[in-house]
Design an enzyme around this catalytic site. Structure first.
Site, PDB file in Angstrom:
ATOM      1  N   GLN A 105      29.531  52.700   2.693  1.00  0.00           N
ATOM      2  CA  GLN A 105      30.140  53.886   2.085  1.00  0.00           C
ATOM      3  C   GLN A 105      31.517  54.101   2.686  1.00  0.00           C
ATOM      4  O   GLN A 105      32.231  55.026   2.313  1.00  0.00           O
ATOM      5  CB  GLN A 105      29.270  55.114   2.362  1.00  0.00           C
ATOM      6  CG  GLN A 105      27.876  55.006   1.791  1.00  0.00           C
ATOM      7  CD  GLN A 105      26.938  56.038   2.417  1.00  0.00           C
ATOM      8  OE1 GLN A 105      26.829  57.153   1.944  1.00  0.00           O
ATOM      9  NE2 GLN A 105      26.278  55.663   3.493  1.00  0.00           N
ATOM     10  N   ASP A 108      37.313  52.060   4.995  1.00  0.00           N
ATOM     11  CA  ASP A 108      38.314  51.730   6.012  1.00  0.00           C
ATOM     12  C   ASP A 108      38.582  50.239   6.235  1.00  0.00           C
ATOM     13  O   ASP A 108      39.418  49.889   7.069  1.00  0.00           O
ATOM     14  CB  ASP A 108      37.923  52.388   7.352  1.00  0.00           C
ATOM     15  CG  ASP A 108      36.522  51.980   7.842  1.00  0.00           C
ATOM     16  OD1 ASP A 108      36.018  50.915   7.423  1.00  0.00           O
ATOM     17  OD2 ASP A 108      35.940  52.745   8.641  1.00  0.00           O
ATOM     18  N   HIS A 123      32.306  53.226  -2.057  1.00  0.00           N
ATOM     19  CA  HIS A 123      33.213  54.373  -2.185  1.00  0.00           C
ATOM     20  C   HIS A 123      34.684  53.964  -2.231  1.00  0.00           C
ATOM     21  O   HIS A 123      35.564  54.766  -1.952  1.00  0.00           O
ATOM     22  CB  HIS A 123      32.977  55.363  -1.033  1.00  0.00           C
ATOM     23  CG  HIS A 123      31.652  56.076  -1.114  1.00  0.00           C
ATOM     24  ND1 HIS A 123      31.173  56.904  -0.122  1.00  0.00           N
ATOM     25  CD2 HIS A 123      30.706  56.094  -2.097  1.00  0.00           C
ATOM     26  CE1 HIS A 123      29.981  57.391  -0.487  1.00  0.00           C
ATOM     27  NE2 HIS A 123      29.679  56.907  -1.669  1.00  0.00           N
ATOM     28  N   CYS A 151      53.280  56.253 -10.763  1.00  0.00           N
ATOM     29  CA  CYS A 151      52.847  54.946 -11.271  1.00  0.00           C
ATOM     30  C   CYS A 151      54.032  54.229 -11.914  1.00  0.00           C
ATOM     31  O   CYS A 151      54.702  54.807 -12.771  1.00  0.00           O
ATOM     32  CB  CYS A 151      51.730  55.150 -12.296  1.00  0.00           C
ATOM     33  SG  CYS A 151      51.248  53.637 -13.139  1.00  0.00           S
ATOM     34  N   THR A 192      24.780  56.747   8.832  1.00  0.00           N
ATOM     35  CA  THR A 192      24.967  57.552   7.628  1.00  0.00           C
ATOM     36  C   THR A 192      23.989  58.717   7.645  1.00  0.00           C
ATOM     37  O   THR A 192      22.824  58.554   8.040  1.00  0.00           O
ATOM     38  CB  THR A 192      24.832  56.714   6.330  1.00  0.00           C
ATOM     39  OG1 THR A 192      24.903  57.598   5.211  1.00  0.00           O
ATOM     40  CG2 THR A 192      23.547  55.916   6.277  1.00  0.00           C
ATOM     41  N   PRO A 218      22.618  58.393  16.191  1.00  0.00           N
ATOM     42  CA  PRO A 218      22.312  59.241  17.361  1.00  0.00           C
ATOM     43  C   PRO A 218      21.624  60.545  16.965  1.00  0.00           C
ATOM     44  O   PRO A 218      21.040  61.207  17.812  1.00  0.00           O
ATOM     45  CB  PRO A 218      23.686  59.519  17.981  1.00  0.00           C
ATOM     46  CG  PRO A 218      24.694  59.139  16.969  1.00  0.00           C
ATOM     47  CD  PRO A 218      24.059  58.265  15.942  1.00  0.00           C
TER      48      PRO A 218
HETATM   49  P1  NAD Z   1      28.052  60.657   6.902  1.00  0.00           P
HETATM   50  O1  NAD Z   1      27.640  62.084   7.087  1.00  0.00           O
HETATM   51  O2  NAD Z   1      27.260  59.813   6.038  1.00  0.00           O
HETATM   52  O3  NAD Z   1      28.123  59.935   8.372  1.00  0.00           O
HETATM   53  C1  NAD Z   1      28.015  60.566   9.520  1.00  0.00           C
HETATM   54  C2  NAD Z   1      26.736  60.077  10.223  1.00  0.00           C
HETATM   55  O4  NAD Z   1      27.114  59.211  11.277  1.00  0.00           O
HETATM   56  C3  NAD Z   1      25.917  61.206  10.835  1.00  0.00           C
HETATM   57  O5  NAD Z   1      24.556  61.071  10.512  1.00  0.00           O
HETATM   58  C4  NAD Z   1      26.130  61.021  12.350  1.00  0.00           C
HETATM   59  O6  NAD Z   1      25.012  61.426  13.126  1.00  0.00           O
HETATM   60  C5  NAD Z   1      26.341  59.523  12.418  1.00  0.00           C
HETATM   61  N1  NAD Z   1      27.067  59.067  13.596  1.00  0.00           N
HETATM   62  C6  NAD Z   1      28.029  59.690  14.306  1.00  0.00           C
HETATM   63  N2  NAD Z   1      28.466  58.907  15.299  1.00  0.00           N
HETATM   64  C7  NAD Z   1      27.770  57.752  15.218  1.00  0.00           C
HETATM   65  C8  NAD Z   1      27.767  56.538  15.965  1.00  0.00           C
HETATM   66  N3  NAD Z   1      28.597  56.350  16.997  1.00  0.00           N
HETATM   67  N4  NAD Z   1      26.910  55.552  15.598  1.00  0.00           N
HETATM   68  C9  NAD Z   1      26.070  55.721  14.555  1.00  0.00           C
HETATM   69  N5  NAD Z   1      26.018  56.848  13.811  1.00  0.00           N
HETATM   70  C10 NAD Z   1      26.862  57.849  14.143  1.00  0.00           C
HETATM   71  O7  NAD Z   1      29.535  60.573   6.521  1.00  0.00           O
HETATM   72  P2  NAD Z   1      30.638  61.701   6.143  1.00  0.00           P
HETATM   73  O8  NAD Z   1      31.552  61.858   7.297  1.00  0.00           O
HETATM   74  O9  NAD Z   1      29.990  62.909   5.524  1.00  0.00           O
HETATM   75  O10 NAD Z   1      31.406  60.931   5.027  1.00  0.00           O
HETATM   76  C11 NAD Z   1      31.182  61.109   3.666  1.00  0.00           C
HETATM   77  C12 NAD Z   1      31.932  60.042   2.895  1.00  0.00           C
HETATM   78  O11 NAD Z   1      33.323  60.139   3.232  1.00  0.00           O
HETATM   79  C13 NAD Z   1      31.577  58.628   3.299  1.00  0.00           C
HETATM   80  O12 NAD Z   1      30.488  58.176   2.578  1.00  0.00           O
HETATM   81  C14 NAD Z   1      32.878  57.874   3.029  1.00  0.00           C
HETATM   82  O13 NAD Z   1      33.003  57.569   1.678  1.00  0.00           O
HETATM   83  C15 NAD Z   1      33.920  58.865   3.423  1.00  0.00           C
HETATM   84  N6  NAD Z   1      34.351  58.660   4.843  1.00  0.00           N
HETATM   85  C16 NAD Z   1      34.668  57.394   5.246  1.00  0.00           C
HETATM   86  C17 NAD Z   1      35.050  57.164   6.555  1.00  0.00           C
HETATM   87  C18 NAD Z   1      35.385  55.745   6.945  1.00  0.00           C
HETATM   88  O14 NAD Z   1      35.650  54.916   6.071  1.00  0.00           O
HETATM   89  N7  NAD Z   1      35.374  55.394   8.236  1.00  0.00           N
HETATM   90  C19 NAD Z   1      35.132  58.221   7.471  1.00  0.00           C
HETATM   91  C20 NAD Z   1      34.805  59.530   7.025  1.00  0.00           C
HETATM   92  C21 NAD Z   1      34.404  59.712   5.700  1.00  0.00           C
END
Ligand code: NAD
Length: 249
Positions: A105, A108, A123, A151, A192, A218
């Site tokens: 999802q 990056d 995504h 564009c 996630t 975690p």
């Molecule tokens: P999300 O809520 O699905 O992810 C956060 C999850 O990661 C939580 O359950 C948290 O407990 C867990 N987490 C935190 N630190 C962790 C670690 N070190 N190891 C493993 N798990 C850990 O995601 P969101 O922030 O609500 O994002 C929603 C959408 O926004 C994503 O699906 C994506 O499309 C986009 N997004 C992408 C990125 C990226 O590409 N890096 C970052 C933020 C949001």
């Protein structure tokens, strides 16, 4: 850093026998690369905005400059980030199984930069740009100071090629993800919150089709009580341990 997490022997056995493995990753996998989850991104410069409210077509129509600038900030952050131990371990795991589907999802590119060759992006990707009106990817545009830029084909506004709330997921990617989840022997849900649909339905599909479902996070999520194995910890700590344990089999 945990000294050594004990990976359940049963899980290693299941993985060692698996023909097909599917992995779903979320924002948590990139946290240790310095890319915050959306909840954690509500700090500093962007503290007063809720990222979920910046990630809709409505928000873009209302204030395209603000939305473009938020994604420009994220793009910069991502460009400066490096893949972490979790991304690298997943790139190694790809080589261990006859079939391995990495579904993300994340937007990056860190899985690809870690060496994963075939990433199913649900995504989109923040490093790509598309036309808001025509919905086609645009590789370059004249930089004449417009924010957002326009564009080069139709003069419409450019936007990041990511899936916003209220938008459809790319059909081909979703189809591949659904098939992978319904046919795998082991399904790993990593970093996630398992609440954003339709991606959040994939672990349930895997469970229904008899896969062994593993969660690495975690924090507890709605999946925790249904998963066969829950490895409580950060992805960057747990995945290298899992890979090491698998290597010993
Ligand atoms: P999300 O809520 O699905 O992810 C956060 C999850 O990661 C939580 O359950 C948290 O407990 C867990 N987490 C935190 N630190 C962790 C670690 N070190 N190891 C493993 N798990 C850990 O995601 P969101 O922030 O609500 O994002 C929603 C959408 O926004 C994503 O699906 C994506 O499309 C986009 N997004 C992408 C990125 C990226 O590409 N890096 C970052 C933020 C949001």
């Amino acid at each position: 850093m945990i000294a050594h997490m004990t990976i359940p022997k049963d899980l290693i056995g299941q993985l060692a026998r698996a023909r097909s493995v599917a992995v779903l990753t979320g924002a948590g996998v990139s946290v240790e690369s310095g890319v915050p989850t959306f909840r954690a991104a509500q700090t500093g410069l962007w503290a007063k905005y809720n990222p979920e409210e910046l990630s809709t077509p409505r928000a873009f129509r209302r204030n395209p400059r603000l939305v473009w600038e938020w994604y420009a900030w994220l793009r910069q952050l991502v460009a400066e980030a490096r893949p972490n131990a979790a991304h690298l371990a997943l790139a190694q795991m790809e080589k261990l199984f006859p079939e391995f589907n990495l579904i993300t999802q994340n937007i990056d590119s860190l899985h690809q930069r870690a060496g994963s060759r075939d990433v199913i992006e649900l995504h989109g990707n923040v490093t790509r740009t598309k036309c808001f009106d025509e919905d086609v990817v645009v590789a370059s545009w004249p930089d004449i100071g417009d924010v957002p830029p326009k564009c080069p084909h139709c003069g419409g506004l450019l936007r990041p090629d990511v899936v916003w709330f209220e938008e459809q997921l790319p059909e081909a990617a979703m189809e591949r993800a659904a098939t992978a989840s319904a046919t795998c022997d082991v399904f790993l849900s990593i970093g996630t919150a398992a609440v954003v649909y339709p991606a959040a339905a994939l672990p349930g599909d895997a469970l229904r089709h008899g896969a062994v479902v593993v969660e690495i996070n975690p924090q507890p999520t709605p999946l925790t009580d249904r998963a066969h194995f829950v490895l409580t910890g950060s992805a960057g700590e747990v995945l290298p341990e899992l890979l090491r344990a698998l290597g010993k089999e």
